[in-house]
Design a protein around this motif. Structure first.
Motif, PDB file in Angstrom:
ATOM      1  N   ARG A   4     -26.978 -20.976 -36.275  1.00 36.58           N
ATOM      2  CA  ARG A   4     -27.283 -22.312 -36.808  1.00 36.58           C
ATOM      3  C   ARG A   4     -27.629 -23.324 -35.726  1.00 36.58           C
ATOM      4  N   LYS A   5     -27.741 -22.840 -34.498  1.00 33.31           N
ATOM      5  CA  LYS A   5     -28.108 -23.686 -33.356  1.00 33.31           C
ATOM      6  C   LYS A   5     -27.181 -24.893 -33.210  1.00 33.31           C
ATOM      7  N   ILE A   6     -25.901 -24.639 -33.365  1.00 28.23           N
ATOM      8  CA  ILE A   6     -24.892 -25.688 -33.244  1.00 28.23           C
ATOM      9  C   ILE A   6     -24.644 -25.960 -31.766  1.00 28.23           C
ATOM     10  N   THR A   7     -24.625 -27.230 -31.402  1.00 27.03           N
ATOM     11  CA  THR A   7     -24.391 -27.595 -30.007  1.00 27.03           C
ATOM     12  C   THR A   7     -22.977 -28.121 -29.770  1.00 27.03           C
ATOM     13  N   SER A   8     -22.329 -28.606 -30.821  1.00 21.43           N
ATOM     14  CA  SER A   8     -20.945 -29.094 -30.720  1.00 21.43           C
ATOM     15  C   SER A   8     -20.178 -28.646 -31.951  1.00 21.43           C
ATOM     16  N   LEU A   9     -18.937 -28.245 -31.739  1.00 18.59           N
ATOM     17  CA  LEU A   9     -18.098 -27.797 -32.846  1.00 18.59           C
ATOM     18  C   LEU A   9     -16.728 -28.445 -32.728  1.00 18.59           C
ATOM     19  N   VAL A  10     -16.323 -29.146 -33.786  1.00 21.33           N
ATOM     20  CA  VAL A  10     -14.996 -29.753 -33.813  1.00 21.33           C
ATOM     21  C   VAL A  10     -14.038 -28.761 -34.465  1.00 21.33           C
ATOM     22  N   VAL A  11     -12.984 -28.424 -33.750  1.00 21.00           N
ATOM     23  CA  VAL A  11     -11.937 -27.551 -34.266  1.00 21.00           C
ATOM     24  C   VAL A  11     -10.748 -28.457 -34.585  1.00 21.00           C
ATOM     25  N   ASP A  12     -10.527 -28.685 -35.879  1.00 20.85           N
ATOM     26  CA  ASP A  12      -9.465 -29.601 -36.299  1.00 20.85           C
ATOM     27  C   ASP A  12      -8.210 -28.815 -36.653  1.00 20.85           C
ATOM     28  N   LEU A  13      -7.120 -29.140 -35.977  1.00 19.32           N
ATOM     29  CA  LEU A  13      -5.859 -28.426 -36.168  1.00 19.32           C
ATOM     30  C   LEU A  13      -4.837 -29.232 -36.965  1.00 19.32           C
ATOM     31  N   SER A  14      -5.250 -30.362 -37.504  1.00 13.41           N
ATOM     32  CA  SER A  14      -4.282 -31.242 -38.168  1.00 13.41           C
ATOM     33  C   SER A  14      -3.651 -30.617 -39.409  1.00 13.41           C
ATOM     34  N   GLY A  15      -4.320 -29.694 -40.057  1.00 13.75           N
ATOM     35  CA  GLY A  15      -3.763 -29.060 -41.246  1.00 13.75           C
ATOM     36  C   GLY A  15      -3.044 -27.752 -40.967  1.00 13.75           C
ATOM     37  N   VAL A  16      -2.952 -27.384 -39.706  1.00 12.63           N
ATOM     38  CA  VAL A  16      -2.311 -26.124 -39.338  1.00 12.63           C
ATOM     39  C   VAL A  16      -0.832 -26.392 -39.074  1.00 12.63           C
ATOM     40  N   PRO A  17       0.052 -25.826 -39.910  1.00 15.52           N
ATOM     41  CA  PRO A  17       1.477 -26.150 -39.775  1.00 15.52           C
ATOM     42  C   PRO A  17       2.133 -25.601 -38.513  1.00 15.52           C
ATOM     43  N   ILE A  18       1.744 -24.391 -38.101  1.00 16.14           N
ATOM     44  CA  ILE A  18       2.373 -23.767 -36.936  1.00 16.14           C
ATOM     45  C   ILE A  18       1.295 -23.107 -36.085  1.00 16.14           C
ATOM     46  N   VAL A  19       1.339 -23.388 -34.806  1.00 17.60           N
ATOM     47  CA  VAL A  19       0.458 -22.705 -33.867  1.00 17.60           C
ATOM     48  C   VAL A  19       1.354 -21.954 -32.892  1.00 17.60           C
ATOM     49  N   ASP A  20       1.361 -20.633 -33.043  1.00 20.68           N
ATOM     50  CA  ASP A  20       2.183 -19.823 -32.145  1.00 20.68           C
ATOM     51  C   ASP A  20       1.354 -19.405 -30.932  1.00 20.68           C
ATOM     52  N   THR A  21       1.940 -18.588 -30.104  1.00 19.61           N
ATOM     53  CA  THR A  21       1.266 -18.192 -28.874  1.00 19.61           C
ATOM     54  C   THR A  21      -0.028 -17.423 -29.146  1.00 19.61           C
ATOM     55  N   MET A  22      -0.036 -16.601 -30.182  1.00 25.06           N
ATOM     56  CA  MET A  22      -1.237 -15.833 -30.498  1.00 25.06           C
ATOM     57  C   MET A  22      -2.378 -16.753 -30.934  1.00 25.06           C
ATOM     58  N   VAL A  23      -2.063 -17.725 -31.780  1.00 27.01           N
ATOM     59  CA  VAL A  23      -3.090 -18.657 -32.257  1.00 27.01           C
ATOM     60  C   VAL A  23      -3.602 -19.511 -31.100  1.00 27.01           C
ATOM     61  N   ALA A  24      -2.699 -19.995 -30.266  1.00 24.07           N
ATOM     62  CA  ALA A  24      -3.111 -20.802 -29.112  1.00 24.07           C
ATOM     63  C   ALA A  24      -4.036 -20.004 -28.199  1.00 24.07           C
ATOM     64  N   GLN A  25      -3.718 -18.743 -27.987  1.00 21.63           N
ATOM     65  CA  GLN A  25      -4.562 -17.887 -27.146  1.00 21.63           C
ATOM     66  C   GLN A  25      -5.929 -17.675 -27.795  1.00 21.63           C
ATOM     67  N   GLN A  26      -5.966 -17.493 -29.111  1.00 22.37           N
ATOM     68  CA  GLN A  26      -7.235 -17.323 -29.823  1.00 22.37           C
ATOM     69  C   GLN A  26      -8.103 -18.579 -29.707  1.00 22.37           C
ATOM     70  N   LEU A  27      -7.478 -19.741 -29.839  1.00 18.30           N
ATOM     71  CA  LEU A  27      -8.224 -20.996 -29.704  1.00 18.30           C
ATOM     72  C   LEU A  27      -8.810 -21.132 -28.302  1.00 18.30           C
ATOM     73  N   TYR A  28      -8.023 -20.759 -27.324  1.00 23.34           N
ATOM     74  CA  TYR A  28      -8.496 -20.817 -25.943  1.00 23.34           C
ATOM     75  C   TYR A  28      -9.664 -19.852 -25.733  1.00 23.34           C
ATOM     76  N   ASN A  29      -9.520 -18.638 -26.237  1.00 27.72           N
ATOM     77  CA  ASN A  29     -10.600 -17.651 -26.115  1.00 27.72           C
ATOM     78  C   ASN A  29     -11.858 -18.122 -26.841  1.00 27.72           C
ATOM     79  N   LEU A  30     -11.675 -18.730 -28.008  1.00 31.87           N
ATOM     80  CA  LEU A  30     -12.816 -19.257 -28.755  1.00 31.87           C
ATOM     81  C   LEU A  30     -13.525 -20.338 -27.948  1.00 31.87           C
ATOM     82  N   SER A  31     -12.759 -21.246 -27.374  1.00 31.93           N
ATOM     83  CA  SER A  31     -13.370 -22.340 -26.611  1.00 31.93           C
ATOM     84  C   SER A  31     -14.134 -21.806 -25.403  1.00 31.93           C
TER      85      SER A  31
END
Length: 98
Positions: A12-39
């Motif tokens: 989709r030729k996206i140049t910026s992506l907002v990842v909003d975590l406000s609705g995520v109740p718990i971010v454990d180590t696995m999720v944090a690592q996935q977010l980092y890898n995604l970024s």
């Protein structure tokens, strides 16, 4: 997430992506690592990752893991992130002008 988001951004030729975590109740180590890898993956593809809604516990988990998000823009709310990107909330403007 890591398999589909980068592909969709390129398609989709996206140049910026907002990842909003406000609705995520718990971010454990696995999720944090996935977010980092995604970024990091998005960065390599030329997509600017912007994070919003990061709560103190999420920040602490990331720091404890040694994940460095300092090179990314972060905002307390989605509204702040979008406003900084030049996106205006028309609904609020309409309500203010009543």
């Amino acid at each position: 997430m890591l398999e589909t988001v980068p592909v969709r951004c390129v398609e989709r030729k996206i140049t910026s992506l907002v990842v909003d975590l406000s609705g995520v109740p718990i971010v454990d180590t696995m999720v944090a690592q996935q977010l980092y890898n995604l970024s990091k993956t998005l960065f390599l593809l030329g997509v600017k990752a912007v994070f919003s809604g990061i709560r103190p516990d999420v920040a602490q988990t990331s720091i404890q893991l040694g994940l460095d998000f300092s090179e990314y823009e972060t905002y307390g709310t989605l509204k702040q992130a979008l406003e900084n990107m030049g996106v205006r909330c028309i609904v609020e403007e309409l309500e203010e002008n009543k």
